[in-house]
Design a protein around this motif. Structure first.
Motif, mmCIF file in Angstrom:
data_model
loop_
_atom_site.group_PDB
_atom_site.id
_atom_site.type_symbol
_atom_site.label_atom_id
_atom_site.label_comp_id
_atom_site.label_asym_id
_atom_site.label_seq_id
_atom_site.Cartn_x
_atom_site.Cartn_y
_atom_site.Cartn_z
ATOM 1 N N HIS A 267 0.814 -1.224 0.000
ATOM 2 C CA HIS A 267 0.000 0.000 0.000
ATOM 3 C C HIS A 267 0.846 1.273 0.000
ATOM 4 C CE1 HIS A 267 -3.552 -2.436 0.715
ATOM 5 N NE2 HIS A 267 -2.922 -3.036 1.718
ATOM 6 N N THR A 268 2.136 1.139 0.294
ATOM 7 C CA THR A 268 2.988 2.325 0.375
ATOM 8 C C THR A 268 3.968 2.444 -0.788
ATOM 9 O OG1 THR A 268 4.581 1.124 1.761
ATOM 10 C CG2 THR A 268 2.865 2.387 2.893
ATOM 11 N N GLN A 269 4.097 1.391 -1.607
ATOM 12 C CA GLN A 269 5.027 1.434 -2.726
ATOM 13 C C GLN A 269 4.285 1.269 -4.047
ATOM 14 O OE1 GLN A 269 8.256 2.150 -2.408
ATOM 15 N NE2 GLN A 269 7.954 2.302 -0.183
ATOM 16 N N PRO A 270 4.732 1.983 -5.100
ATOM 17 C CA PRO A 270 4.123 1.813 -6.424
ATOM 18 C C PRO A 270 4.211 0.362 -6.883
ATOM 19 C CG PRO A 270 5.585 3.728 -6.389
ATOM 20 C CD PRO A 270 5.803 2.998 -5.106
ATOM 21 N N ALA A 271 3.181 -0.103 -7.553
ATOM 22 C CA ALA A 271 3.121 -1.502 -7.980
ATOM 23 C C ALA A 271 4.292 -1.872 -8.880
ATOM 24 C CB ALA A 271 1.799 -1.762 -8.700
ATOM 25 N N SER A 272 4.725 -0.941 -9.727
ATOM 26 C CA SER A 272 5.826 -1.234 -10.656
ATOM 27 C C SER A 272 7.130 -1.505 -9.912
ATOM 28 C CB SER A 272 6.013 -0.071 -11.637
ATOM 29 O OG SER A 272 6.264 1.140 -10.927
ATOM 30 N N ILE A 273 7.412 -0.693 -8.899
ATOM 31 C CA ILE A 273 8.645 -0.850 -8.124
ATOM 32 C C ILE A 273 8.606 -2.147 -7.310
ATOM 33 C CG2 ILE A 273 9.996 0.093 -6.203
ATOM 34 C CD1 ILE A 273 9.260 2.881 -7.166
ATOM 35 N N LEU A 274 7.478 -2.388 -6.678
ATOM 36 C CA LEU A 274 7.354 -3.583 -5.849
ATOM 37 C C LEU A 274 7.433 -4.851 -6.701
ATOM 38 C CD1 LEU A 274 6.977 -4.639 -3.010
ATOM 39 C CD2 LEU A 274 4.509 -4.444 -3.292
ATOM 40 N N SER A 275 6.795 -4.828 -7.852
ATOM 41 C CA SER A 275 6.832 -5.995 -8.748
ATOM 42 C C SER A 275 8.252 -6.290 -9.208
ATOM 43 C CB SER A 275 5.935 -5.755 -9.962
ATOM 44 O OG SER A 275 4.587 -5.617 -9.570
ATOM 45 N N ALA A 276 8.997 -5.222 -9.523
ATOM 46 C CA ALA A 276 10.381 -5.394 -9.975
ATOM 47 C C ALA A 276 11.244 -6.012 -8.880
ATOM 48 C CB ALA A 276 10.951 -4.046 -10.414
ATOM 49 N N LEU A 277 11.028 -5.580 -7.639
ATOM 50 C CA LEU A 277 11.799 -6.114 -6.524
ATOM 51 C C LEU A 277 11.451 -7.574 -6.270
ATOM 52 C CD1 LEU A 277 11.713 -3.150 -3.970
ATOM 53 C CD2 LEU A 277 13.721 -4.054 -5.150
ATOM 54 N N LEU A 278 10.168 -7.908 -6.294
ATOM 55 C CA LEU A 278 9.753 -9.288 -6.059
ATOM 56 C C LEU A 278 10.254 -10.203 -7.169
ATOM 57 C CD1 LEU A 278 6.095 -8.681 -4.806
ATOM 58 C CD2 LEU A 278 8.080 -9.341 -3.433
ATOM 59 N N LEU A 279 10.294 -9.681 -8.398
ATOM 60 C CA LEU A 279 10.824 -10.449 -9.521
ATOM 61 C C LEU A 279 12.315 -10.709 -9.333
ATOM 62 C CD1 LEU A 279 10.185 -11.695 -12.298
ATOM 63 C CD2 LEU A 279 10.808 -9.493 -13.323
ATOM 64 N N LYS A 280 13.012 -9.704 -8.824
ATOM 65 C CA LYS A 280 14.449 -9.816 -8.555
ATOM 66 C C LYS A 280 14.745 -10.943 -7.564
ATOM 67 C CE LYS A 280 18.216 -7.166 -6.418
ATOM 68 N NZ LYS A 280 18.561 -5.862 -5.783
ATOM 69 N N PHE A 281 13.849 -11.123 -6.609
ATOM 70 C CA PHE A 281 14.056 -12.153 -5.584
ATOM 71 C C PHE A 281 13.311 -13.451 -5.895
ATOM 72 C CE2 PHE A 281 14.470 -8.120 -3.023
ATOM 73 C CZ PHE A 281 15.859 -8.170 -2.971
ATOM 74 N N ASN A 282 12.846 -13.584 -7.134
ATOM 75 C CA ASN A 282 12.192 -14.818 -7.601
ATOM 76 C C ASN A 282 10.981 -15.188 -6.759
ATOM 77 O OD1 ASN A 282 14.183 -15.286 -9.665
ATOM 78 N ND2 ASN A 282 15.566 -16.025 -8.056
ATOM 79 N N ALA A 283 10.224 -14.197 -6.340
ATOM 80 C CA ALA A 283 9.026 -14.463 -5.537
ATOM 81 C C ALA A 283 7.905 -14.994 -6.405
ATOM 82 C CB ALA A 283 8.580 -13.179 -4.836
ATOM 83 N N ASN A 284 7.083 -15.833 -5.827
ATOM 84 C CA ASN A 284 5.917 -16.378 -6.520
ATOM 85 C C ASN A 284 4.796 -15.342 -6.464
ATOM 86 O OD1 ASN A 284 3.726 -17.764 -7.489
ATOM 87 N ND2 ASN A 284 3.891 -19.480 -6.066
ATOM 88 N N PHE A 285 4.447 -14.757 -7.620
ATOM 89 C CA PHE A 285 3.454 -13.679 -7.631
ATOM 90 C C PHE A 285 2.057 -14.167 -7.271
ATOM 91 C CE2 PHE A 285 6.845 -11.644 -9.923
ATOM 92 C CZ PHE A 285 6.719 -10.316 -9.582
#
Length: 373
Positions: A267-285
């Motif tokens: 809720h505090t970070q833009p979706a684009s930035i958060l998605s990029a970070l989660l992708l970097k850490f191989n998180a399961n979306f």
């Protein structure tokens, strides 16, 4: 012959009853890993078997709503070992459920407790203070406890203000070097400056080239509690902290009982930035775990406040670990944990997820103040 047989029969019955009571006592002890209601039922079984002749009166007394619930504290109140993590969270959950949902009073039995570690102790202290501060229990004494048999556990509870919080005379307390170095404080989220006296007390020991970064990391963690941990105002929107220097190592633990990083970050970070970070850490979306959100939070370069001086706290602490090649940063938040550490100049990071929650966030770091070059 009949007399001998009768004596033998009575002796057998008594022995059988003693064995049954002993078995039930073991069941009660093992019930530490179960809900407080199951613990109470097993305790009642012991009482019931001990007082068979007074069945009806006992049954009436056991269902009285105001009767204290006796909760045995775990042998180890600890978050660092997985089995202890679950047991400690269940213990805290049982206390909360007794007081908040069942409106029962609680008696904590510390007789078996042998170890209390820093992160779990701070979370425990914060949880108890939160419960005592609730409107429906103010003015009452919903929590009481026994003196621990362990002299060190008693010293820890006294050092962190647990006895004062529950207005219990402490009596004689033995001093331990690895307990007395802790300084503790707490404050409302709107006023992180409450920590300044504690910082001043240890400031003369952290005059290193990294002192500015360590101080900023501390203040940033306080500010995070102000802005993110408690989205709504409340009577106990607080932070709690321990800090101290032992064996030329600075140790800081900060806790809040807010909604947690995994709840606030989306809720505090833009979706684009958060998605990029989660992708970097191989998180399961499809199912982002709490540890992935915590790991992403440590990589953010900017604060959601958009202030230039903010958002560098965890980065500052991590940069000290990178520079020295030693120390660690640990973050528990809800059901996840992230750990970043330096060991023999090698940097490692790890994540863990659990089935139970710490119900808030606990940030801890340990930084050697003297580093071999």
């Amino acid at each position: 012959m009949k007399i001998i047989k009768k004596i033998h029969t009575n002796g057998y019955r008594k022995k059988t009853q003693r064995n049954l009571v002993s078995k039930l006592k073991r069941m009660r002890f093992n019930a530490r890993n179960e809900s407080w209601e199951i613990q109470e039922l097993k305790s009642l079984c012991v009482l019931y078997k001990k007082h068979i002749k007074a069945k009806s009166n006992l049954a009436k007394s056991l269902i009285k709503n105001g009767r204290k619930v006796i909760l045995p504290a775990p042998v180890s109140i600890d978050y660092y070992q997985a089995p202890n993590y679950r047991t400690t969270n269940l213990f805290l959950s049982n206390i909360t459920d007794c007081i908040v949902r069942a409106k029962r009073r609680v008696f904590i039995d510390f007789s078996a407790t042998e170890l209390i570690s820093a992160a779990a102790m701070l979370s425990f202290l914060a949880q108890i203070e939160t419960l005592v501060s609730m409107k429906h229990v103010q003015g009452n004494t919903p929590i009481s406890f026994s003196h621990p048999k362990s002299k060190k556990v008693k010293s820890i509870l006294n050092q962190v203000g647990f006895y004062n919080l529950l207005n219990k005379p402490v009596g004689k307390v033995e001093e331990f070097e690895d307990v007395n170095f802790w300084h503790h404080t707490s404050g409302l989220c709107a006023d992180p400056s409450k920590a300044r006296p504690m910082l001043d007390a240890i400031s003369h020991e952290i005059k290193t080239e990294y002192s500015k970064k360590l101080y900023r990391g501390f203040i940033e963690a306080m500010a995070n509690s102000v802005e993110h941990a408690y989205p709504t105002s409340g009577s106990c929107n607080k932070w709690w902290t321990f800090a101290g220097v032992k064996d030329e190592t600075l140790i800081v633990v900060i806790c809040d009982k807010g909604v947690g990083i995994p709840e606030t970050l989306p809720h505090t970070q833009p979706a684009s930035i958060l998605s990029a970070l989660l992708l970097k850490f191989n998180a399961n979306f499809n199912q982002v775990k709490d540890s992935a959100y915590i790991q992403a939070a440590t990589s953010l370069q900017k604060s959601s406040t958009h202030k230039k001086h903010r958002g560098k706290g965890l980065q500052d602490v991590m940069s000290v670990i990178r520079s020295t090649g030693t120390g660690y940063l640990s973050i528990f938040s809800n059901k996840g944990r992230y750990k970043y550490m330096g060991e023999k100049k090698a940097l490692k990071e790890s994540i863990n997820d659990y089935t139970t929650s710490v119900n808030g966030t606990i940030i801890e770091w340990s930084i050697p103040l003297v580093v071999e070059r």
